[in-house]
Motif scaffolding. Structure first.
Motif, PDB file in Angstrom:
ATOM      1  N   GLU A  82       0.846  -1.208   0.000  1.00 37.00           N
ATOM      2  CA  GLU A  82       0.000   0.000   0.000  1.00 37.00           C
ATOM      3  C   GLU A  82       0.877   1.252   0.000  1.00 37.00           C
ATOM      4  O   GLU A  82       0.624   2.210  -0.728  1.00 37.00           O
ATOM      5  CB  GLU A  82      -0.922  -0.030   1.231  1.00 37.00           C
ATOM      6  CG  GLU A  82      -1.991   1.036   1.265  1.00 37.00           C
ATOM      7  CD  GLU A  82      -3.196   0.735   0.366  1.00 37.00           C
ATOM      8  OE1 GLU A  82      -3.569  -0.445   0.223  1.00 37.00           O
ATOM      9  OE2 GLU A  82      -3.729   1.694  -0.218  1.00 37.00           O
ATOM     10  N   ARG A  85       2.225   1.961  -3.404  1.00 39.63           N
ATOM     11  CA  ARG A  85       1.159   1.865  -4.410  1.00 39.63           C
ATOM     12  C   ARG A  85       1.464   2.688  -5.657  1.00 39.63           C
ATOM     13  O   ARG A  85       1.354   2.208  -6.789  1.00 39.63           O
ATOM     14  CB  ARG A  85      -0.140   2.327  -3.754  1.00 39.63           C
ATOM     15  CG  ARG A  85      -1.383   2.180  -4.597  1.00 39.63           C
ATOM     16  CD  ARG A  85      -2.618   2.381  -3.721  1.00 39.63           C
ATOM     17  NE  ARG A  85      -3.822   2.493  -4.540  1.00 39.63           N
ATOM     18  CZ  ARG A  85      -4.293   3.633  -5.020  1.00 39.63           C
ATOM     19  NH1 ARG A  85      -3.658   4.785  -4.773  1.00 39.63           N
ATOM     20  NH2 ARG A  85      -5.399   3.659  -5.749  1.00 39.63           N
ATOM     21  N   THR A 104      -4.123   1.152 -12.005  1.00 40.59           N
ATOM     22  CA  THR A 104      -4.516   1.356 -10.607  1.00 40.59           C
ATOM     23  C   THR A 104      -5.389   0.198 -10.126  1.00 40.59           C
ATOM     24  O   THR A 104      -5.177  -0.339  -9.029  1.00 40.59           O
ATOM     25  CB  THR A 104      -5.295   2.681 -10.470  1.00 40.59           C
ATOM     26  OG1 THR A 104      -4.458   3.730 -10.969  1.00 40.59           O
ATOM     27  CG2 THR A 104      -5.661   2.960  -9.024  1.00 40.59           C
ATOM     28  N   ALA A 105      -6.337  -0.201 -10.972  1.00 35.51           N
ATOM     29  CA  ALA A 105      -7.233  -1.307 -10.591  1.00 35.51           C
ATOM     30  C   ALA A 105      -6.432  -2.571 -10.338  1.00 35.51           C
ATOM     31  O   ALA A 105      -6.698  -3.327  -9.396  1.00 35.51           O
ATOM     32  CB  ALA A 105      -8.258  -1.542 -11.699  1.00 35.51           C
ATOM     33  N   ASP A 108      -4.407  -2.231  -7.018  1.00 33.26           N
ATOM     34  CA  ASP A 108      -5.318  -2.338  -5.874  1.00 33.26           C
ATOM     35  C   ASP A 108      -5.779  -3.789  -5.673  1.00 33.26           C
ATOM     36  O   ASP A 108      -5.840  -4.279  -4.550  1.00 33.26           O
ATOM     37  CB  ASP A 108      -6.534  -1.430  -6.083  1.00 33.26           C
ATOM     38  CG  ASP A 108      -6.161   0.048  -5.923  1.00 33.26           C
ATOM     39  OD1 ASP A 108      -5.029   0.316  -5.451  1.00 33.26           O
ATOM     40  OD2 ASP A 108      -6.975   0.917  -6.285  1.00 33.26           O
ATOM     41  N   ILE A 111      -3.004  -5.794  -4.061  1.00 30.00           N
ATOM     42  CA  ILE A 111      -2.895  -5.583  -2.606  1.00 30.00           C
ATOM     43  C   ILE A 111      -4.031  -6.327  -1.895  1.00 30.00           C
ATOM     44  O   ILE A 111      -3.813  -7.042  -0.909  1.00 30.00           O
ATOM     45  CB  ILE A 111      -2.936  -4.067  -2.274  1.00 30.00           C
ATOM     46  CG1 ILE A 111      -1.744  -3.354  -2.925  1.00 30.00           C
ATOM     47  CG2 ILE A 111      -2.939  -3.849  -0.767  1.00 30.00           C
ATOM     48  CD1 ILE A 111      -1.825  -1.837  -2.894  1.00 30.00           C
ATOM     49  N   ASP A 112      -5.235  -6.198  -2.452  1.00 35.55           N
ATOM     50  CA  ASP A 112      -6.384  -6.874  -1.832  1.00 35.55           C
ATOM     51  C   ASP A 112      -6.234  -8.398  -1.886  1.00 35.55           C
ATOM     52  O   ASP A 112      -6.678  -9.108  -0.982  1.00 35.55           O
ATOM     53  CB  ASP A 112      -7.683  -6.458  -2.532  1.00 35.55           C
ATOM     54  CG  ASP A 112      -8.004  -4.975  -2.300  1.00 35.55           C
ATOM     55  OD1 ASP A 112      -7.279  -4.336  -1.510  1.00 35.55           O
ATOM     56  OD2 ASP A 112      -8.961  -4.463  -2.919  1.00 35.55           O
TER      57      ASP A 112
END
Lengths: 287, 483
Positions: A82, A85, A104-105, A108, A111-112
């Protein structure tokens, strides 16, 4: 006067440290338009063997950590991701040539994804294992244990694909030797820096950059590797030859996908199940 | 050694009139016996070398015919039946196997050489139980935790060994059918008869033609089955070398594979173990089924301070074992399954002598005909000895010692295999600590060689992959689910 930036040397990640390839070789990572990005270490078969040694050395300690602790460490990896990022988004954008929004998607989701697997670390045993009602005075329990050292050819998706194959393997206590995406290798180097600063013991994840077709056969035939993940092998002939080599010591083989994988979709348990062994213990009952 | 305290028993042979052995058998394809295109071979009784029957050797064309029958049965009948109906067929088979168990036990002991005591009291009860257990899963697959909509794979090609012929058939066929697959099964060339008798059971149960096909033959037949393009699933139990060849042959295909292969299990006896019970377990661990057991406890690891006590008791107990006619109800040790296997056991035992280990065999009378090997232990064995590393697959035990639990773990895990292990101690916490550290798929504590349809069985490392038995055993026959 503008400041001259300090450029990074992109190296391998073996046993928790960052060596150059012992072969002294490098290759150029380029952006989507073919422009120069960085010189990457071109891993050799000797680097592959060194990585297997490091992974084997780390296996005992990592596999005997408590599942809760492995979940903590994986969550820590997500935390550090994060913080990095923006860097990761920039590297996906430049390396893979995608627009800001999908980059970006993807970051993210990566990370998720690590958070998702962090949560599994202390739960999959309950889902994959069970007590067995045998006809006799025994408490009989089956539970999954890590397979050992897993060699992974990472998918071409340079970050989301990478973490989607590393996280499940190490969540269950395996250690891994990963050949990063050949076309977009830079995010894998950033991931190795993230993992090196996330309480992940050295050797649990080892990352090699270079040509999968050159290094993978040595990992596939290595007698101290227990399993092989062909997730990123796109050439069916190479996949078949690696599977043949893997039979020398009966490695567990996760075959290359036959269809395009949507890495953004929530994964199934398949990758957690792929590299565990079911152990069944018959414990006597008596007074 | 004088057999002190050994009771004299009169012969008590089980009658073989209960089983009607035909002089020759064809292949069971599409619900009926048909002639094969190839030659035939003889199945003999290893206890007498008497020819029991002539059996067809299936050719590649025969294999293809069997796979097509299985495919047709899958497409037209079996995949369209609700699970509850598949279950009822399996329950029928379970009941018939219980009703005809004596007949099967006699035939198994004749064809395989194992004592009737074992075929009657272990193999056959487990066969019926295996079908009964998996019958109940057939209409409950969506509750098995193997995905929301578990689906069959299609046609399973199954190749089984000669050490537990009818039991291995049950381990293979019951979960495959419960999960909705159809099967082509090849029994081992030295023990085809109970599988052929099972074909009659399929007819008796009115199982739709082609759901189960039995083809006989040797390695070439097995290879043709494994490599057949229309086989979706390969299940093999047998040697590690053949297992590796199968793993190579399916490379690049989408075939799902489970392999249950060799072992060199450690049976670990701590100084606080109940020694008489442990000695029974050691004897059962290695001499059950003449040691023709992939999970046999063939490496005994004894804690040094009880070594003499264990060896003395072990030799005394071994001296009471009765070797002889497999059909005699008092027989403990039957015949070695084949001349080839006997030669292998003799060769490795001779290597044990040559490498400096000390051999001790039960002084027993060896019958004039047939293939026999007396229960044998080697002491003074080191980890480097071939008899401590290679699977002998016979009644031969290698004895090693250890001082500390960690040394026991290190020695036990020092093998490319990882099928099973045994731990003998009165301390429960030590049992679980050892079990955690042993790299083996099955760990028995204060017991050995226990099998149960509810309990997953299968190995780590070069002992293969996939599990048979229990909920885990279903995964081997369903799409998506990891085996």
């Amino acid at each position: 006067m503008t400041r001259l930036d300090v450029r990074k040397t992109h190296k391998l990640y073996i046993g928790g440290v960052f060596p150059r390839s012992e072969s002294g070789r490098t290759f150029e990572a380029v952006d989507a338009k073919g422009g120069f990005l960085a010189n990457m270490a071109l891993a050799s078969r000797k680097d592959g063997r060194d990585a297997v040694l490091a992974a084997r050395k780390a296996f005992g300690g990592w596999s005997s950590r408590t599942p809760y602790n492995r979940g903590q460490v994986l969550y820590r990896v997500a935390e550090v991701m994060e913080g990095r990022r923006d860097q990761l988004i920039e590297q996906i954008r430049s390396g893979a040539g995608v627009a800001d929004k999908p980059a970006t998607a993807s970051v993210d989701a990566a990370i998720d994804r690590v958070v998702w697997y962090a949560g599994w670390a202390d739960k999959y045993v309950q889902v994959l294992g069970n007590a067995n009602p045998v006809s006799g005075p025994y408490f009989n329990l089956s539970s999954p244990e890590p397979t050992g050292v897993v060699a992974v050819v990472a998918p071409s998706d340079p970050l989301l694909g990478l973490v989607s194959v590393i996280a499940p393997a190490i969540a269950t206590g395996n250690t891994v030797v990963v050949i990063a995406s050949e076309t977009v290798p830079v995010p894998a180097v950033t991931m190795s820096e993230i993992m090196a600063t996330s309480d992940l013991p050295g050797g649990v994840v080892n990352i090699l950059t270079g040509h999968a077709a050159e290094i993978a056969p040595w990992l596939a035939s290595h007698m101290d590797v227990n399993a092989l993940d062909l997730g990123g092998v796109e050439d069916p002939d190479l996949a078949a030859s690696l599977e043949v080599a893997a039979a020398d010591n009966l490695k567990r083989v996760l075959r290359a996908p036959t269809a395009q994988v949507d890495w953004l979709a929530e994964p199934s348990l398949a990758r957690l199940e792929a590299f565990v062994e079911t152990k069944t213990v018959w414990h006597p009952i008596g007074v | 050694m004088a057999s002190t305290g050994k009771f004299e028993y009169a012969p008590a042979p089980e009658s073989r009139t209960i089983v009607d052995i035909k002089s020759s058998y064809g292949l069971f394809i599409g619900g009926e016996f048909v002639d094969g295109n190839g030659t035939s071979f003889k199945s003999i009784s290893p206890a007498s070398e008497e020819v029991l029957a002539e059996v067809a050797e299936a050719t590649e064309a025969d294999v293809d015919r069997a796979v097509r029958a299985a495919r047709q049965a899958y497409d037209k009948v079996w995949s369209k039946l609700p699970g509850s109906e598949r279950a009822k067929y399996l329950y029928r088979i379970a009941r018939i196997m219980a009703e005809r168990s004596r007949e099967f036990a006699v035939l198994e002991s004749l064809d395989n050489g194992k004592p009737i005591k074992e075929s009657r009291d272990v193999d056959l009860p487990l066969v019926s139980q295996w079908f009964f257990y998996y019958a109940g899963w057939a209409d409950k697959l969506s509750y098995a935790g193997l995905g929301p909509d578990p689906r069959a794979l299609g046609v399973a090609g199954q190749v089984i060994p000669w050490n537990f012929p009818i039991m291995m058939l049950a381990w293979k066929i019951a979960p495959a059918l419960a999960a909705g697959n159809t099967v082509v099964l090849k029994p081992a060339e030295t023990t085809p008869l109970t599988a052929l008798l099972f074909a009659e059971v399929c007819q008796q149960a009115d199982l739709p033609p082609g759901v189960v096909n039995i083809i006989t033959g040797a390695g070439d037949t097995g290879q043709a089955l494994v490599e057949h393009r229309d086989v979706d699933k390969v299940a093999f139990t047998g040697s590690t070398s053949v297992g590796k060849a199968i793993a190579r042959s399916v490379a690049g295909t989408s075939k799902k594979v489970t392999l249950e292969l060799g072992g060199k299990a450690a049976n670990i006896v701590f100084d606080d173990a109940p020694l008489d019970q442990a000695v029974e377990g050691i004897v059962g661990g290695i001499f059950f089924n003449q040691g023709h057991v992939c999970c046999a406890g063939s490496r005994l690891l004894v804690q040094e301070n009880v070594y003499d006590a264990v060896i003395d008791r072990l030799k005394a107990r071994m001296s009471t074992l009765r070797l002889g006619d497999p059909l005699d109800k008092n027989t403990d040790i039957g015949a070695i399954n084949s001349a080839e296997q006997l030669a292998r056991i003799k060769e490795l035992s001779d290597i044990g002598d040559a490498e400096g280990a000390e051999r001790w065999s039960v002084p027993c009378e060896i019958p004039a005909n047939g293939f026999w090997f007396p229960p044998t232990i080697f002491t003074g064995v080191t980890q480097a000895h071939r008899i401590a590393r290679e699977e002998i697959f016979g009644p031969v035990l290698s004895v090693l010692t250890f001082r500390t639990p960690s040394e026991a773990v290190e020695k036990a895990n020092n093998t490319p295999y990882g099928l099973s292990a045994g731990v003998w101690t009165e301390k429960g916490s030590r049992i679980l600590s050892m079990a955690n550290q042993l790299r083996a798929g099955v760990v028995w504590a204060n017991t050995f060689n226990k099998f149960d349809p509810a309990s997953p069985f299968g190995g780590y490392k070069e002992s293969g992959y996939g599990r048979e038995g229990g909920r885990h055993g279903l995964a081997a026959y369903l799409q998506g689910a990891s085996a």
